[in-house]
Motif scaffolding. Structure first.
Motif, PDB file in Angstrom:
ATOM      1  N   PRO A 151       0.811  -1.223   0.000  1.00  0.00           N
ATOM      2  CA  PRO A 151       0.000   0.000   0.000  1.00  0.00           C
ATOM      3  C   PRO A 151       0.845   1.274   0.000  1.00  0.00           C
ATOM      4  O   PRO A 151       0.429   2.303  -0.541  1.00  0.00           O
ATOM      5  CB  PRO A 151      -0.819  -0.126   1.292  1.00  0.00           C
ATOM      6  N   SER A 152       2.041   1.199   0.577  1.00  0.00           N
ATOM      7  CA  SER A 152       2.914   2.378   0.652  1.00  0.00           C
ATOM      8  C   SER A 152       3.375   2.846  -0.720  1.00  0.00           C
ATOM      9  O   SER A 152       3.905   3.957  -0.850  1.00  0.00           O
ATOM     10  CB  SER A 152       4.132   2.076   1.531  1.00  0.00           C
ATOM     11  N   VAL A 153       3.207   2.013  -1.755  1.00  0.00           N
ATOM     12  CA  VAL A 153       3.532   2.451  -3.117  1.00  0.00           C
ATOM     13  C   VAL A 153       2.654   3.645  -3.487  1.00  0.00           C
ATOM     14  O   VAL A 153       3.116   4.639  -4.042  1.00  0.00           O
ATOM     15  CB  VAL A 153       3.334   1.298  -4.134  1.00  0.00           C
ATOM     16  N   VAL A 154       1.363   3.559  -3.146  1.00  0.00           N
ATOM     17  CA  VAL A 154       0.417   4.619  -3.492  1.00  0.00           C
ATOM     18  C   VAL A 154       0.614   5.849  -2.612  1.00  0.00           C
ATOM     19  O   VAL A 154       0.512   6.980  -3.080  1.00  0.00           O
ATOM     20  CB  VAL A 154      -1.028   4.093  -3.390  1.00  0.00           C
ATOM     21  N   HIS A 155       0.903   5.619  -1.343  1.00  0.00           N
ATOM     22  CA  HIS A 155       1.263   6.728  -0.438  1.00  0.00           C
ATOM     23  C   HIS A 155       2.098   6.138   0.692  1.00  0.00           C
ATOM     24  O   HIS A 155       1.721   5.103   1.267  1.00  0.00           O
ATOM     25  CB  HIS A 155       0.034   7.429   0.128  1.00  0.00           C
ATOM     26  N   GLU A 157       2.419   6.571   3.738  1.00  0.00           N
ATOM     27  CA  GLU A 157       1.820   6.386   5.059  1.00  0.00           C
ATOM     28  C   GLU A 157       0.721   5.326   5.077  1.00  0.00           C
ATOM     29  O   GLU A 157       0.150   5.040   6.126  1.00  0.00           O
ATOM     30  CB  GLU A 157       1.274   7.716   5.588  1.00  0.00           C
ATOM     31  N   LEU A 158       0.432   4.742   3.920  1.00  0.00           N
ATOM     32  CA  LEU A 158      -0.582   3.689   3.864  1.00  0.00           C
ATOM     33  C   LEU A 158      -0.016   2.359   4.312  1.00  0.00           C
ATOM     34  O   LEU A 158       1.095   1.980   3.928  1.00  0.00           O
ATOM     35  CB  LEU A 158      -1.113   3.542   2.426  1.00  0.00           C
ATOM     36  N   TYR A 259      18.708   4.859  18.514  1.00  0.00           N
ATOM     37  CA  TYR A 259      18.678   3.391  18.522  1.00  0.00           C
ATOM     38  C   TYR A 259      17.471   2.887  17.719  1.00  0.00           C
ATOM     39  O   TYR A 259      16.347   3.341  17.923  1.00  0.00           O
ATOM     40  CB  TYR A 259      18.616   2.863  19.959  1.00  0.00           C
ATOM     41  N   ALA A 260      17.727   1.938  16.835  1.00  0.00           N
ATOM     42  CA  ALA A 260      16.661   1.383  16.005  1.00  0.00           C
ATOM     43  C   ALA A 260      15.680   0.572  16.846  1.00  0.00           C
ATOM     44  O   ALA A 260      16.056  -0.014  17.863  1.00  0.00           O
ATOM     45  CB  ALA A 260      17.257   0.502  14.910  1.00  0.00           C
ATOM     46  N   GLU A 261      14.432   0.557  16.422  1.00  0.00           N
ATOM     47  CA  GLU A 261      13.388  -0.245  17.058  1.00  0.00           C
ATOM     48  C   GLU A 261      13.356  -0.041  18.576  1.00  0.00           C
ATOM     49  O   GLU A 261      13.428  -0.981  19.360  1.00  0.00           O
ATOM     50  CB  GLU A 261      13.580  -1.734  16.730  1.00  0.00           C
ATOM     51  N   SER A 262      13.270   1.216  18.973  1.00  0.00           N
ATOM     52  CA  SER A 262      13.357   1.548  20.399  1.00  0.00           C
ATOM     53  C   SER A 262      12.146   2.340  20.858  1.00  0.00           C
ATOM     54  O   SER A 262      11.468   3.002  20.069  1.00  0.00           O
ATOM     55  CB  SER A 262      14.632   2.346  20.679  1.00  0.00           C
ATOM     56  N   SER A 263      11.886   2.267  22.169  1.00  0.00           N
ATOM     57  CA  SER A 263      10.744   2.954  22.775  1.00  0.00           C
ATOM     58  C   SER A 263      11.105   3.369  24.194  1.00  0.00           C
ATOM     59  O   SER A 263      11.887   2.680  24.864  1.00  0.00           O
ATOM     60  CB  SER A 263       9.519   2.037  22.822  1.00  0.00           C
ATOM     61  N   VAL A 264      10.508   4.466  24.648  1.00  0.00           N
ATOM     62  CA  VAL A 264      10.755   4.938  26.014  1.00  0.00           C
ATOM     63  C   VAL A 264       9.506   5.612  26.554  1.00  0.00           C
ATOM     64  O   VAL A 264       8.725   6.207  25.807  1.00  0.00           O
ATOM     65  CB  VAL A 264      11.967   5.910  26.054  1.00  0.00           C
ATOM     66  N   VAL A 265       9.309   5.496  27.864  1.00  0.00           N
ATOM     67  CA  VAL A 265       8.186   6.132  28.569  1.00  0.00           C
ATOM     68  C   VAL A 265       8.721   6.746  29.859  1.00  0.00           C
ATOM     69  O   VAL A 265       9.569   6.160  30.533  1.00  0.00           O
ATOM     70  CB  VAL A 265       7.074   5.111  28.911  1.00  0.00           C
ATOM     71  N   GLN A 282      10.214   1.238  12.486  1.00  0.00           N
ATOM     72  CA  GLN A 282       9.868   1.278  11.075  1.00  0.00           C
ATOM     73  C   GLN A 282       8.377   1.054  10.851  1.00  0.00           C
ATOM     74  O   GLN A 282       7.802   1.569   9.900  1.00  0.00           O
ATOM     75  CB  GLN A 282      10.665   0.213  10.305  1.00  0.00           C
ATOM     76  N   ASP A 283       7.725   0.291  11.730  1.00  0.00           N
ATOM     77  CA  ASP A 283       6.316  -0.029  11.524  1.00  0.00           C
ATOM     78  C   ASP A 283       5.364   1.000  12.120  1.00  0.00           C
ATOM     79  O   ASP A 283       4.152   0.903  11.952  1.00  0.00           O
ATOM     80  CB  ASP A 283       5.981  -1.416  12.084  1.00  0.00           C
ATOM     81  N   GLY A 284       5.886   2.019  12.812  1.00  0.00           N
ATOM     82  CA  GLY A 284       5.036   3.053  13.382  1.00  0.00           C
ATOM     83  C   GLY A 284       4.220   2.614  14.580  1.00  0.00           C
ATOM     84  O   GLY A 284       3.392   3.366  15.085  1.00  0.00           O
ATOM     85  N   PHE A 285       4.459   1.402  15.081  1.00  0.00           N
ATOM     86  CA  PHE A 285       3.683   0.835  16.188  1.00  0.00           C
ATOM     87  C   PHE A 285       4.063   1.507  17.505  1.00  0.00           C
ATOM     88  O   PHE A 285       5.238   1.771  17.768  1.00  0.00           O
ATOM     89  CB  PHE A 285       3.968  -0.666  16.250  1.00  0.00           C
ATOM     90  N   ASN A 286       3.057   1.771  18.340  1.00  0.00           N
ATOM     91  CA  ASN A 286       3.316   2.375  19.651  1.00  0.00           C
ATOM     92  C   ASN A 286       3.729   1.279  20.637  1.00  0.00           C
ATOM     93  O   ASN A 286       2.981   0.919  21.551  1.00  0.00           O
ATOM     94  CB  ASN A 286       2.081   3.117  20.158  1.00  0.00           C
ATOM     95  N   ALA A 287       4.925   0.743  20.443  1.00  0.00           N
ATOM     96  CA  ALA A 287       5.425  -0.335  21.293  1.00  0.00           C
ATOM     97  C   ALA A 287       5.627   0.127  22.722  1.00  0.00           C
ATOM     98  O   ALA A 287       5.620  -0.688  23.647  1.00  0.00           O
ATOM     99  CB  ALA A 287       6.733  -0.886  20.727  1.00  0.00           C
ATOM    100  N   ALA A 288       5.810   1.416  22.931  1.00  0.00           N
ATOM    101  CA  ALA A 288       5.990   1.941  24.287  1.00  0.00           C
ATOM    102  C   ALA A 288       4.782   1.640  25.159  1.00  0.00           C
ATOM    103  O   ALA A 288       4.916   1.370  26.358  1.00  0.00           O
ATOM    104  CB  ALA A 288       6.243   3.447  24.234  1.00  0.00           C
ATOM    105  N   PHE A 289       3.580   1.671  24.562  1.00  0.00           N
ATOM    106  CA  PHE A 289       2.339   1.413  25.292  1.00  0.00           C
ATOM    107  C   PHE A 289       1.735   0.051  24.983  1.00  0.00           C
ATOM    108  O   PHE A 289       1.030  -0.517  25.810  1.00  0.00           O
ATOM    109  CB  PHE A 289       1.293   2.482  24.945  1.00  0.00           C
ATOM    110  N   GLN A 290       1.958  -0.465  23.781  1.00  0.00           N
ATOM    111  CA  GLN A 290       1.266  -1.666  23.345  1.00  0.00           C
ATOM    112  C   GLN A 290       2.173  -2.871  23.106  1.00  0.00           C
ATOM    113  O   GLN A 290       1.684  -3.955  22.800  1.00  0.00           O
ATOM    114  CB  GLN A 290       0.507  -1.381  22.040  1.00  0.00           C
ATOM    115  N   GLY A 291       3.474  -2.696  23.234  1.00  0.00           N
ATOM    116  CA  GLY A 291       4.405  -3.785  22.984  1.00  0.00           C
ATOM    117  C   GLY A 291       4.208  -4.951  23.941  1.00  0.00           C
ATOM    118  O   GLY A 291       3.718  -4.780  25.060  1.00  0.00           O
TER     119      GLY A 291
END
Length: 544
Positions: A151-155, A157-158, A259-265, A282-291
């Protein structure tokens, strides 16, 4: 009958030849008298000519708004058709002009390009411009050179399942502000982008604003708000107050970029208010809260509390640290470089600050400990694992299930079945040092009358011992080097979690300074002090 069959074969082959004429990679062989006929698939990576031809035809169909033809040049016509359909019909995008760049990547099969177009709705029009890229691959069944569909081909952020739309926004815009009145925008604080979208979706209707007209992305996830790409007509923004500190958030954003693939709270232990949440993924996932990942030795805070509360040992009680510990035929070891201490005088504080795995493995088998002891401590004292946190956005509140066999031992050192994220571990630290569980939150519960989770918290003696052991870890133990630049009342716990199939362990770290607790995780970041530790230190410096 035979003639009828032969004619059908010849007709289908001819159609295939004509349909594939533009790809130049097919040999047409036929014999009307017993020779047979068919096509020969091309194999191997697409050539430079094929990359150019396929991308040009794909772009030409896209520019014409011919969704079906554009999709036919991809390796997933169905999904591509849905996205292109939303691009043309729902998003009302036309006058598309595409400018391809020079092919890059392995074999020159990746083509960057820029898109310029016009978005029109109800008499309003606005120019749209962005950049993306595609990769040409060999079709597995046809052998054709095709655009590898994403989907990111078209945009850019998709994501999978997303669609585009133009029209009145589902929710009014919001002006999210921090605890100090700072206006929080995704431009200034990129990590907050998805969070701000969710806040708009949840609270926009009640914040006093009116919706505008926009081009946006509609996400499949029920908890995710629409993402605005272009505003055609401004709405009136409603104000949503958050607990975020602009200063601490800025430090968190800067820290995770290292640091790649990192999260902090970061949060305030005395209130549970979240001061900062940042991700670099890279995936935009909120791993800080949902990981959901094993937290490694940061789990030893909960394990130590369980041992103390069950009378197994105490901060100054015995906790020998041998080289290995065997549990139901499985042997556990310490991290490389940790010198064993098998004397009976080794204490829990010593094994905690040195992060000795074997000490905790041996003690978890002592009476009255059982398969559910860690679970009960986590739920009743630390408020974890009941799936009832209401932070204001989507979050996961930890998982510490009862485990038998080797996983009961592995759970004690943050492996096995235990799953956490930085929000959980920052909360664990806050509970440890204050003795009280205060559910973390990003938006005041008064805004929507939601009930925050509760738990008993810790006995005063247990909390006092945990805090002192974390202080020792920060000043004399595994966190001493990374915490050396911090002043004031400080404490920490390091962790590294080994994941099957990963070359490097995940780096975990949690710590406190005064009335700020923070936790970080970096996938593949190594030991706790190597990646997660510096992130926590940077945040604690800003929050102190």
């Amino acid at each position: 009958m035979r003639k009828g069959v032969k004619v059908a074969i010849v007709g289908s082959v001819f159609a295939a030849m004509v349909g594939g004429a533009g790809y130049g990679g097919y040999n047409f062989v036929t014999a009307l008298n017993g020779g047979g006929g068919g096509t020969e698939k091309r194999t191997g990576p697409p050539s430079a000519d094929e990359v150019q031809e396929t991308s040009e035809k794909f772009f030409a169909a896209w520019e014409k708004g011919d969704s079906a033809t554009a999709s036919s040049y991809t390796n997933d016509e169905v999904d591509a058709g849905k996205v292109f359909g939303s691009f043309v019909v729902d998003a009302r995008i036309d006058d598309v002009r595409i400018e391809p760049g020079k092919p890059t990547g392995t074999g020159g099969r990746t083509v960057p390009f820029s898109v310029a177009a016009t978005v029109s709705y109800d008499g309003k029009s606005k120019e749209l411009a962005y950049k993306s890229e595609l990769t040409v691959v060999r079709g597995k069944t046809t052998g054709r050179a095709l655009v590898d569909w994403q989907p990111s081909v078209v945009h850019p952020e998709l994501k999978a399942g997303d669609t585009l739309f133009t029209g009145e926004a589902a929710a009014p815009p919001i002006e999210a502000v921090g605890r100090d009145g700072t206006v929080l925008t995704k431009e200034k604080y990129p990590s907050l982008g998805p969070i701000l979208d969710t806040l708009r979706e949840r609270y926009g209707d009640d914040a006093g604003g009116t919706p505008g007209v926009e081009l946006g992305i509609r996400h499949t996830a029920a908890e995710a708000g629409d993402t605005t790409l272009l505003t055609l007509a401004e709405g009136k923004a409603g104000k949503v107050e958050t607990t975020i500190s602009g200063r601490v958030q800025a430090a968190a954003e800067k820290a995770v970029k290292k640091y790649a693939e990192s999260s902090v709270v970061a949060l305030r232990p005395s209130t549970g208010q979240v001061l900062a949440v940042a991700n670099n993924r890279q995936d935009g996932f909120n791993a800080a809260f949902q990981g959901e990942l094993p937290p490694g030795s940061t789990m030893k805070i909960i394990t130590a509390a369980t041992l103390i509360d069950n009378g197994v040992t105490s901060m100054n009680g015995p906790a020998p640290c041998p080289d290995t510990a065997t549990w139901q035929s499985q042997t556990f070891k310490n991290l490389p470089g940790l010198k064993a201490d098998e004397t009976p005088n080794a204490t829990l504080a010593n094994s905690f600050m040195r992060s000795c795995n074997t000490a905790f493995i041996k003690l978890i088998d002592e009476g009255p400990m059982n398969d559910a002891s860690l679970t009960e401590e986590a739920q009743q004292r630390f408020g974890l694992g009941r799936d009832n946190w209401k932070t204001g956005i989507v979050s996961m509140d930890g998982k510490v299930p009862p485990s038998s066999g080797p996983n009961r031992a592995a759970n004690a050192i943050g492996q096995g079945d235990v799953l956490m994220n930085p929000l959980n571990m920052a909360s664990v630290t806050a509970t440890a040092i204050t003795g009280q569980f205060r559910q973390p939150y990003l938006v005041s519960p008064e805004l929507d009358d939601r009930q925050l989770a509760t738990a008993k918290g810790l006995k005063a003696g247990t909390s006092s011992q945990l805090k002192q052991m974390m202080r020792l870890t920060a000043t004399q133990g595994t966190a001493a080097d990374v915490m050396s630049g911090l002043g004031g009342d400080i404490g920490a716990k390091t962790g590294s979690a080994e994941i099957d199939g990963n070359a490097e362990a995940d780096s975990w770290f949690t710590g406190f300074r005064g009335d700020v607790a923070a936790a970080a995780m970096s996938e593949g970041g190594g030991r706790g002090g190597e990646a997660a530790g510096p992130m926590v230190v940077d945040v604690l410096k800003a929050g102190g």
